[in-house]
Design a protein around this motif. Sequence first.
Motif, PDB file in Angstrom:
ATOM      1  N   PHE A   1       0.812  -1.217   0.000  1.00 50.44           N
ATOM      2  CA  PHE A   1       0.000   0.000   0.000  1.00 50.44           C
ATOM      3  C   PHE A   1       0.844   1.266   0.000  1.00 50.44           C
ATOM      4  O   PHE A   1       0.327   2.342  -0.311  1.00 50.44           O
ATOM      5  N   CYS A   2       2.121   1.159   0.321  1.00 53.03           N
ATOM      6  CA  CYS A   2       3.009   2.326   0.224  1.00 53.03           C
ATOM      7  C   CYS A   2       3.127   2.816  -1.215  1.00 53.03           C
ATOM      8  O   CYS A   2       3.600   3.935  -1.453  1.00 53.03           O
ATOM      9  N   GLY A   3       2.700   1.988  -2.166  1.00 56.40           N
ATOM     10  CA  GLY A   3       2.662   2.436  -3.556  1.00 56.40           C
ATOM     11  C   GLY A   3       1.806   3.673  -3.745  1.00 56.40           C
ATOM     12  O   GLY A   3       2.061   4.486  -4.638  1.00 56.40           O
ATOM     13  N   PHE A   4       0.781   3.840  -2.896  1.00 55.87           N
ATOM     14  CA  PHE A   4      -0.092   5.013  -3.000  1.00 55.87           C
ATOM     15  C   PHE A   4       0.696   6.293  -2.772  1.00 55.87           C
ATOM     16  O   PHE A   4       0.576   7.257  -3.536  1.00 55.87           O
ATOM     17  N   THR A   5       1.527   6.300  -1.729  1.00 54.85           N
ATOM     18  CA  THR A   5       2.358   7.476  -1.447  1.00 54.85           C
ATOM     19  C   THR A   5       3.364   7.705  -2.561  1.00 54.85           C
ATOM     20  O   THR A   5       3.597   8.851  -2.976  1.00 54.85           O
ATOM     21  N   LEU A   6       3.953   6.613  -3.071  1.00 54.56           N
ATOM     22  CA  LEU A   6       4.918   6.735  -4.163  1.00 54.56           C
ATOM     23  C   LEU A   6       4.255   7.324  -5.401  1.00 54.56           C
ATOM     24  O   LEU A   6       4.807   8.228  -6.047  1.00 54.56           O
ATOM     25  N   GLY A   7       3.049   6.835  -5.726  1.00 57.70           N
ATOM     26  CA  GLY A   7       2.348   7.349  -6.895  1.00 57.70           C
ATOM     27  C   GLY A   7       1.985   8.808  -6.750  1.00 57.70           C
ATOM     28  O   GLY A   7       2.127   9.598  -7.704  1.00 57.70           O
ATOM     29  N   SER A   8       1.540   9.203  -5.562  1.00 58.02           N
ATOM     30  CA  SER A   8       1.197  10.604  -5.321  1.00 58.02           C
ATOM     31  C   SER A   8       2.433  11.489  -5.435  1.00 58.02           C
ATOM     32  O   SER A   8       2.397  12.562  -6.053  1.00 58.02           O
ATOM     33  N   GLY A   9       3.538  11.039  -4.826  1.00 57.06           N
ATOM     34  CA  GLY A   9       4.775  11.817  -4.888  1.00 57.06           C
ATOM     35  C   GLY A   9       5.321  11.917  -6.298  1.00 57.06           C
ATOM     36  O   GLY A   9       5.799  12.980  -6.721  1.00 57.06           O
ATOM     37  N   LEU A  10       5.242  10.820  -7.048  1.00 55.82           N
ATOM     38  CA  LEU A  10       5.689  10.833  -8.440  1.00 55.82           C
ATOM     39  C   LEU A  10       4.852  11.806  -9.262  1.00 55.82           C
ATOM     40  O   LEU A  10       5.372  12.501 -10.143  1.00 55.82           O
ATOM     41  N   GLY A  11       3.553  11.868  -8.956  1.00 54.53           N
ATOM     42  CA  GLY A  11       2.687  12.814  -9.646  1.00 54.53           C
ATOM     43  C   GLY A  11       3.143  14.249  -9.447  1.00 54.53           C
ATOM     44  O   GLY A  11       3.147  15.054 -10.393  1.00 54.53           O
ATOM     45  N   GLY A  12       3.546  14.574  -8.226  1.00 53.07           N
ATOM     46  CA  GLY A  12       4.033  15.924  -7.958  1.00 53.07           C
ATOM     47  C   GLY A  12       5.309  16.238  -8.722  1.00 53.07           C
ATOM     48  O   GLY A  12       5.469  17.336  -9.277  1.00 53.07           O
ATOM     49  N   ALA A  13       6.226  15.267  -8.761  1.00 56.13           N
ATOM     50  CA  ALA A  13       7.490  15.476  -9.472  1.00 56.13           C
ATOM     51  C   ALA A  13       7.258  15.639 -10.977  1.00 56.13           C
ATOM     52  O   ALA A  13       7.851  16.514 -11.631  1.00 56.13           O
ATOM     53  N   LEU A  14       6.382  14.800 -11.545  1.00 55.91           N
ATOM     54  CA  LEU A  14       6.090  14.898 -12.976  1.00 55.91           C
ATOM     55  C   LEU A  14       5.334  16.178 -13.310  1.00 55.91           C
ATOM     56  O   LEU A  14       5.571  16.803 -14.354  1.00 55.91           O
ATOM     57  N   ALA A  15       4.421  16.582 -12.422  1.00 54.48           N
ATOM     58  CA  ALA A  15       3.643  17.796 -12.666  1.00 54.48           C
ATOM     59  C   ALA A  15       4.536  19.017 -12.763  1.00 54.48           C
ATOM     60  O   ALA A  15       4.286  19.925 -13.573  1.00 54.48           O
ATOM     61  N   ALA A  16       5.600  19.050 -11.951  1.00 55.15           N
ATOM     62  CA  ALA A  16       6.506  20.197 -11.954  1.00 55.15           C
ATOM     63  C   ALA A  16       7.181  20.374 -13.309  1.00 55.15           C
ATOM     64  O   ALA A  16       7.522  21.501 -13.698  1.00 55.15           O
ATOM     65  N   HIS A  17       7.355  19.275 -14.052  1.00 50.20           N
ATOM     66  CA  HIS A  17       8.017  19.348 -15.362  1.00 50.20           C
ATOM     67  C   HIS A  17       7.009  19.347 -16.514  1.00 50.20           C
ATOM     68  O   HIS A  17       7.193  20.067 -17.508  1.00 50.20           O
ATOM     69  N   MET A  18       5.951  18.557 -16.397  1.00 50.85           N
ATOM     70  CA  MET A  18       5.042  18.379 -17.525  1.00 50.85           C
ATOM     71  C   MET A  18       4.078  19.556 -17.716  1.00 50.85           C
ATOM     72  O   MET A  18       3.803  19.953 -18.854  1.00 50.85           O
ATOM     73  N   ILE A  19       3.542  20.095 -16.626  1.00 49.53           N
ATOM     74  CA  ILE A  19       2.545  21.162 -16.763  1.00 49.53           C
ATOM     75  C   ILE A  19       3.128  22.412 -17.414  1.00 49.53           C
ATOM     76  O   ILE A  19       2.523  22.962 -18.344  1.00 49.53           O
ATOM     77  N   PRO A  20       4.329  22.901 -16.993  1.00 45.58           N
ATOM     78  CA  PRO A  20       4.895  24.064 -17.694  1.00 45.58           C
ATOM     79  C   PRO A  20       5.215  23.792 -19.158  1.00 45.58           C
ATOM     80  O   PRO A  20       5.106  24.677 -20.005  1.00 45.58           O
ATOM     81  N   ALA A  21       5.607  22.543 -19.468  1.00 40.17           N
ATOM     82  CA  ALA A  21       6.019  22.224 -20.839  1.00 40.17           C
ATOM     83  C   ALA A  21       4.845  21.835 -21.736  1.00 40.17           C
ATOM     84  O   ALA A  21       4.799  22.232 -22.911  1.00 40.17           O
ATOM     85  N   TYR A  22       3.881  21.084 -21.209  1.00 44.27           N
ATOM     86  CA  TYR A  22       2.827  20.528 -22.054  1.00 44.27           C
ATOM     87  C   TYR A  22       1.410  20.898 -21.623  1.00 44.27           C
ATOM     88  O   TYR A  22       0.447  20.533 -22.311  1.00 44.27           O
ATOM     89  N   GLY A  23       1.266  21.606 -20.533  1.00 40.18           N
ATOM     90  CA  GLY A  23      -0.062  22.002 -20.072  1.00 40.18           C
ATOM     91  C   GLY A  23      -0.665  20.982 -19.115  1.00 40.18           C
ATOM     92  O   GLY A  23      -0.210  19.843 -19.014  1.00 40.18           O
ATOM     93  N   TRP A  24      -1.721  21.413 -18.414  1.00 39.29           N
ATOM     94  CA  TRP A  24      -2.326  20.556 -17.384  1.00 39.29           C
ATOM     95  C   TRP A  24      -2.999  19.310 -17.943  1.00 39.29           C
ATOM     96  O   TRP A  24      -3.096  18.283 -17.280  1.00 39.29           O
ATOM     97  N   ARG A  25      -3.438  19.381 -19.199  1.00 41.76           N
ATOM     98  CA  ARG A  25      -4.103  18.211 -19.793  1.00 41.76           C
ATOM     99  C   ARG A  25      -3.154  17.024 -19.951  1.00 41.76           C
ATOM    100  O   ARG A  25      -3.595  15.867 -19.970  1.00 41.76           O
ATOM    101  N   SER A  26      -1.858  17.298 -20.052  1.00 44.16           N
ATOM    102  CA  SER A  26      -0.889  16.213 -20.226  1.00 44.16           C
ATOM    103  C   SER A  26      -0.882  15.276 -19.026  1.00 44.16           C
ATOM    104  O   SER A  26      -0.672  14.063 -19.174  1.00 44.16           O
ATOM    105  N   MET A  27      -1.138  15.813 -17.837  1.00 42.99           N
ATOM    106  CA  MET A  27      -1.179  14.971 -16.640  1.00 42.99           C
ATOM    107  C   MET A  27      -2.370  14.016 -16.683  1.00 42.99           C
ATOM    108  O   MET A  27      -2.265  12.840 -16.308  1.00 42.99           O
ATOM    109  N   LEU A  28      -3.505  14.521 -17.137  1.00 42.41           N
ATOM    110  CA  LEU A  28      -4.693  13.672 -17.247  1.00 42.41           C
ATOM    111  C   LEU A  28      -4.512  12.607 -18.330  1.00 42.41           C
ATOM    112  O   LEU A  28      -4.982  11.471 -18.186  1.00 42.41           O
ATOM    113  N   LEU A  29      -3.839  12.970 -19.410  1.00 44.46           N
ATOM    114  CA  LEU A  29      -3.572  11.995 -20.466  1.00 44.46           C
ATOM    115  C   LEU A  29      -2.659  10.878 -19.953  1.00 44.46           C
ATOM    116  O   LEU A  29      -2.900   9.689 -20.207  1.00 44.46           O
ATOM    117  N   LEU A  30      -1.612  11.271 -19.220  1.00 44.41           N
ATOM    118  CA  LEU A  30      -0.719  10.270 -18.645  1.00 44.41           C
ATOM    119  C   LEU A  30      -1.469   9.393 -17.644  1.00 44.41           C
ATOM    120  O   LEU A  30      -1.293   8.164 -17.620  1.00 44.41           O
TER     121      LEU A  30
END
Length: 460
Positions: free
Chosen positions: A154-183
């Motif tokens: 179940f610690c995967g939940f925390t890992l997934g949430s944290g990974l989302g934050g790290a990816l959002a910091a790079h993907m949203i400025p470069a590709y927009g907020w929709r890219s996170m939903l697509l991923l």
Amino acid sequence: MSVTHQVDVQQLIDSGRFSRYQFLIAFLCFVIIAIDGFDTAIIGFIAPSLRTEWHLLPQQLAPLLSAGLVGLAFGSFLAGPLGDRIGRKTILVLSVLFFGIWSLASAYTDSLFTLTLFRFLTGLGLGGAMPNAITLTSEYSPQRSKSTVVTIMFCGFTLGSGLGGALAAHMIPAYGWRSMLLLGGYVPVACAVLFYFLLPESVRFLVLRRPGSRQIEATLRHIAPQAKLAGAGFFIPEPPAAVRRSPVAQLFATPLAFGTLALWAAFFMSLLIVYLLTNWLPTLFKEAGFPIAKAALVSAMYQVGGTVGAIVLGRLMDRFNPYRVLAVAYLSAIAFIAIISFNYTDLVILNLAVAGVGFCVSGSQIGANALAAAFYPTSNRVTGVSWALGVGRCGAILGSMMGGALLGAGLGFSTIILLLAIPALLASIAIFAMFKRYPRPATDAASATGGGAASMPVSH
């Protein structure tokens, strides 16, 4: 072929080493929970960009931010009975596919109302995946390490949430907020296909619901290749009469009813604290005068403490009485809450105390998932876990709303934090009450249901 001998499926799993096949099952469930955590957290990462692009007021975002939580609660209530009737694997794969599709749909909408609706539908799938992953992991884990395996998974939940934050910091400025939903859509859709071929159905479920299935022997051979399974009949130490009863009705039947209500109370109070702190801790620290960077760092210590707590408490639950372990952990949280409330100006002590609350509350909540999976019998295990999570999500929704309400009422930092001692105490009392009612540790609830071994032969 006639049956020549009987094999207790759970004893076979308990007596052997933790095989590569069982590790694969736990790992795949870990990946599912990580994807679940990523998709659950997405909306928080995209909310600032969404607000700017669509010119939204903060109050307009509130329904959108809570829609996923409401969907999670409904998804939990729906998925449990289905998982117990149709199968853990089937509902798990369909849930992952379901939330992936609606995440993809969310990426293509230009309407706040439609996006809110799609987040609710995404939440339905997210709420269905979690309890089935917990149950499947639990049913393939040896009793001696069941809590440890489930909590690490179940610690995967925390890992997934944290990974989302790290990816959002790079993907949203470069590709927009929709890219996170697509991923968050393409990954679960693709993985659902993979899970369909790699994940087995629970052998305990098959013995109880489909005793003639050839999958039972085939799966057990992966776990214990040296076992004498040819010509065997398979059984689990639970009364088969439970199959004919509604999984929901079993929650309130003697002697499970008391434990059901106690677990619901613990889940509700625990997740109320978890979501209030997760959503409002940075804001509370900022209101107390901390710079944003330090507020974020201190808040991160809560997640670190929760992850460490889950692993440590899971191990302790396997070595000692799990009720006592969780009751003491929830009670210990009160001390850390008091330290934060009265001594928050010392940054070192504050970091340790916040990590301590995460260890005791968030770690205990993950441990409670394992406890629920062990408490209920096979016939209604997913229902037991999912309905406890569903009630807990109601506490999460209340906790998310309480932070804003308490701040709006003018209560100070110390008072708001100190109030969290009340739900922590109530969670401890609920688990301790289970210890008094069920003095024996939860062991797949065969003892809790009062049933002895039930032979369920499989013909070959």
